[in-house]
Design a protein around this motif. Structure first.
Motif: not given
Length: 136
Positions: A1-9, A52-58, A60-72
């Motif tokens: 989930d978004c919140k825990n991914f950011l925390k665990d990342y 459960l996350v702010s629009s800023a955190d969402l 941020k998460l999308k940015g991380i995920l896009h860098k890790l996997n731009p094709g997903a």
């Protein structure tokens, strides 16, 4: 989930210290290693619990995920509500792209990994009965 991914990342925790993730004792990877492995190989990323996350955190998460996997493809959801058509029969798996991942090259060279079913304790079962759970 978004919140825990950011925390665990941003965590330095080892997988072996988090038994709920199914790692075995002696596993030398961090939780971040697992998150990166899973994200890099996915065709569809479900961003659950967006409420459960702010629009800023969402963002941020999308940015991380896009860098890790731009094709997903990223699918946002709340309470795990996702149309099955976004997940099933997407025809998004590409063998040529998948074969470029380092893990696949090691497998082809005979350096077999431990299957995820064993490594993370993933299992399944089939339940069969002659009558429904709720007979009414």
């Amino acid at each position: 989930d978004c919140k825990n991914f950011l925390k665990d990342y941003s965590s330095a925790d080892m997988l072996a210290t988090r038994r709920e993730l199914g790692a075995e004792e002696g596993d030398k990877r961090t939780i971040v290693n697992l998150l990166v492995e899973q994200t890099e190989f996915a065709n569809v990323l479900v961003l659950n619990k967006t409420d459960l996350v702010s629009s800023a955190d969402l963002a941020k998460l999308k940015g991380i995920l896009h860098k890790l996997n731009p094709g997903a493809r990223m699918v946002e959801s709340e309470f795990s509500v996702v149309s099955p058509s976004l997940l099933l029969n997407t025809r998004s798996f590409d063998m040529k792209s998948a074969s470029m991942f380092p893990g696949w090259a090691r497998e082809l060279q005979g350096n077999h990994h431990k299957p995820e079913t064993e490594e993370y304790g993933i299992s399944s079962f089939v339940y069969r009965a002659d009558r429904p759970f709720h007979p009414d």
